[in-house]
Every structure is written in C-alpha cells, then in structure tokens.
Design a protein around this motif. Structure first.
Motif, short mmCIF file in Angstrom:
data_model
loop_
_atom_site.label_atom_id
_atom_site.label_comp_id
_atom_site.label_asym_id
_atom_site.label_seq_id
_atom_site.Cartn_x
_atom_site.Cartn_y
_atom_site.Cartn_z
N UNK A 45 0.84 -1.19 0.00
CA UNK A 45 0.00 0.00 0.00
C UNK A 45 0.88 1.24 0.00
N UNK A 46 0.59 2.16 -0.92
CA UNK A 46 1.28 3.44 -1.00
C UNK A 46 0.68 4.40 0.01
N UNK A 47 1.35 5.50 0.28
CA UNK A 47 0.83 6.47 1.26
C UNK A 47 -0.45 7.15 0.79
N UNK A 48 -0.75 7.11 -0.52
CA UNK A 48 -2.00 7.69 -1.02
C UNK A 48 -3.20 6.77 -0.76
N UNK A 49 -2.92 5.51 -0.35
CA UNK A 49 -3.99 4.56 -0.05
C UNK A 49 -4.19 3.50 -1.11
N UNK A 50 -3.62 3.68 -2.30
CA UNK A 50 -3.76 2.68 -3.36
C UNK A 50 -2.74 1.57 -3.18
N UNK A 51 -3.08 0.40 -3.70
CA UNK A 51 -2.20 -0.77 -3.56
C UNK A 51 -1.82 -1.32 -4.92
N UNK A 52 -0.71 -2.07 -4.94
CA UNK A 52 -0.27 -2.78 -6.14
C UNK A 52 0.64 -3.92 -5.70
N UNK A 53 0.86 -4.86 -6.61
CA UNK A 53 1.74 -5.99 -6.32
C UNK A 53 3.17 -5.48 -6.09
N UNK A 54 3.89 -6.14 -5.20
CA UNK A 54 5.27 -5.75 -4.93
C UNK A 54 6.12 -5.86 -6.20
N UNK A 55 5.93 -6.91 -6.98
CA UNK A 55 6.68 -7.06 -8.23
C UNK A 55 6.40 -5.93 -9.20
N UNK A 56 5.14 -5.52 -9.28
CA UNK A 56 4.77 -4.40 -10.17
C UNK A 56 5.39 -3.10 -9.67
N UNK A 57 5.38 -2.89 -8.35
CA UNK A 57 5.96 -1.69 -7.76
C UNK A 57 7.46 -1.62 -8.06
N UNK A 58 8.15 -2.75 -7.89
CA UNK A 58 9.58 -2.78 -8.19
C UNK A 58 9.84 -2.51 -9.67
N UNK A 59 8.98 -3.07 -10.54
CA UNK A 59 9.12 -2.82 -11.98
C UNK A 59 8.92 -1.35 -12.32
N UNK A 60 7.92 -0.72 -11.71
CA UNK A 60 7.68 0.70 -11.95
C UNK A 60 8.83 1.55 -11.44
N UNK A 61 9.36 1.19 -10.27
CA UNK A 61 10.48 1.95 -9.71
C UNK A 61 11.72 1.82 -10.60
N UNK A 62 11.96 0.61 -11.13
CA UNK A 62 13.10 0.42 -12.04
C UNK A 62 12.90 1.23 -13.32
N UNK A 63 11.65 1.24 -13.79
CA UNK A 63 11.33 1.95 -15.03
C UNK A 63 11.48 3.46 -14.86
N UNK A 64 11.13 3.97 -13.67
CA UNK A 64 11.17 5.42 -13.44
C UNK A 64 12.44 5.84 -12.71
N UNK A 65 13.48 5.00 -12.74
CA UNK A 65 14.73 5.31 -12.04
C UNK A 65 15.41 6.55 -12.62
N UNK A 66 15.22 6.83 -13.91
CA UNK A 66 15.88 7.97 -14.53
C UNK A 66 15.10 9.28 -14.34
N UNK A 67 13.87 9.20 -13.79
CA UNK A 67 13.10 10.41 -13.51
C UNK A 67 13.06 10.63 -12.00
N UNK A 68 13.03 11.88 -11.54
CA UNK A 68 13.08 12.14 -10.10
C UNK A 68 11.79 11.83 -9.35
N UNK A 69 10.67 11.66 -10.07
CA UNK A 69 9.39 11.46 -9.39
C UNK A 69 8.81 10.09 -9.68
N UNK A 70 8.18 9.51 -8.69
CA UNK A 70 7.40 8.28 -8.86
C UNK A 70 5.94 8.66 -8.67
N UNK A 71 5.08 8.19 -9.57
CA UNK A 71 3.65 8.51 -9.49
C UNK A 71 2.83 7.26 -9.30
N UNK A 72 1.76 7.40 -8.52
CA UNK A 72 0.80 6.32 -8.32
C UNK A 72 0.07 6.09 -9.65
#
Length: 197
Positions: free
Chosen positions: A27-54
């Motif tokens: 669960x993210x601090x905004x209250x939405x949830x996602x799979x841990x694997x998906x979260x890691x994939x999104x974080x890897x994908x957005x590693x070159x940008x300074x912001x992560x978005x729900x």
C-alpha cells in the motif's frame, strides 16, 4: 456469492499495473495498492526520472516511497485467487469434446472462431493444418458467449480497456480510438478558434 458480487470483488482486488489479482500487495501512502513485483518494476522503469507517481491517482512521491505490506488484502486476494482457480477447474471438468458425443471425452481447448470444444485427439487438426491458422484456442469454456463481444457478436474479447474496466473486442478498441482522435481534434480546433477571436 452471486456472479456480480464476485466480479466486483475481483475488480477491487485487481492490481492497476498487471491487471491481475494482487500478489504480495503493498500500500502506497495515497492509499492505493499494487503488487510488490509491479511496484519494483515501476520503480526500475522510473529510475531515470526524479518522481514516482501512483498509477491510480497520479500522486507524486518523489524518489523515496513509503510502502507497507497489506496483510489483510494479501489474505483476501489469495482466497479469491484459490476460489477462482477452483471454479475454473470445475468448469473445465464439465466441458466435453463436440466431436466425441458418444464417448463424452473431456475437452482440451475451445476454438473461439469455430465455436467448438476439442479433445486432445481432435485438436491436432487445429494445430497442424494451415487452414486453422489464426483460430484462437483457449481453455475449455462452458459458455462460449462469455468470450464474445455483446455489441459485435462475431468478435472475441481481446483487449482490456482501463477506462471502462472491462475486456473489449477489436472493433470496440478501434471505435474507442477513433472517438479519442475526434475528441482531440475538436479540442485543437476549439483552441485555434479561441486564439483567432
């Protein structure tokens, strides 16, 4: 539990990224949830940008994201996944080959184009003959209509539409794309007319 209640529960337990029932939900601090694997994939994908978005509400989190494991959600999702698998196994057991009416042989696959269920012996033609190329084969279905588009009866539901949160066929996808293009064009024209006046 009724089918509408089941589908609503499955929809609520669906990850916004992989569109499957949650696996190890966080669960993210905004209250939405996602799979841990998906979260890691999104974080890897957005590693070159300074912001992560729900992916649900588009809330910005910066580079540091506070997540916590949702134990209750994980237990509910696992229970729903097991019940869904059990229902599919029961359905599969009740589907028989349309070419073996005397023997009542269990079906191995269902051809959505021919609208027939086939056993392992009768599926060989669909796999080997070039005339059957492009015939979509899926797990055995009791009711073939559950995979057909209600608007375009001959088309198979192939794509997931995130705006309507349901599966749609090729023609529905094309109509949706054309509608989006028309909306964009009218917006551009409105802006140009506003600038001219």
């Amino acid at each position: 539990m009724e089918d509408t209640e089941k589908s609503k529960l499955e929809e609520m337990l669906t990850c916004p990224v992989c569109r499957d029932i949650f696996k190890d939900p966080r669960q993210l601090s905004c209250g939405h949830s996602m799979c841990m694997g998906c979260l890691e994939g999104l974080m890897d994908h957005s590693a070159d940008t300074p912001l992560f978005r729900c992916p649900d509400c588009r809330a910005d989190f910066g580079q540091i994201i506070g997540v916590q494991r949702s134990y209750a959600l994980a237990n509910i999702a696992e229970d729903v996944r097991l019940n869904k698998r059990r229902r599919q196994d029961e359905q599969r057991k009740g589907v028989y080959c349309d070419f073996c009416p005397e023997k009542r042989t269990l079906a191995y696959k269902t051809c959505l184009k021919c609208e027939v269920s086939l056993c392992q012996e009768h599926i060989k033609d669909h796999l080997e003959l070039p005339v059957f190329t492009g015939h979509p084969l899926v797990r055995p279905l009791c009711d073939i209509l559950e995979r057909k588009c209600s608007q375009h009866e001959d088309d198979v539901l192939r794509y997931y539409c995130s705006t309507s949160r349901r599966y749609i066929c090729n023609l529905c996808a094309l109509e949706s794309k054309q509608q989006n293009l028309v909306t964009e064009a009218s917006t551009v024209l409105r802006r140009q007319l506003t600038l001219l006046t």
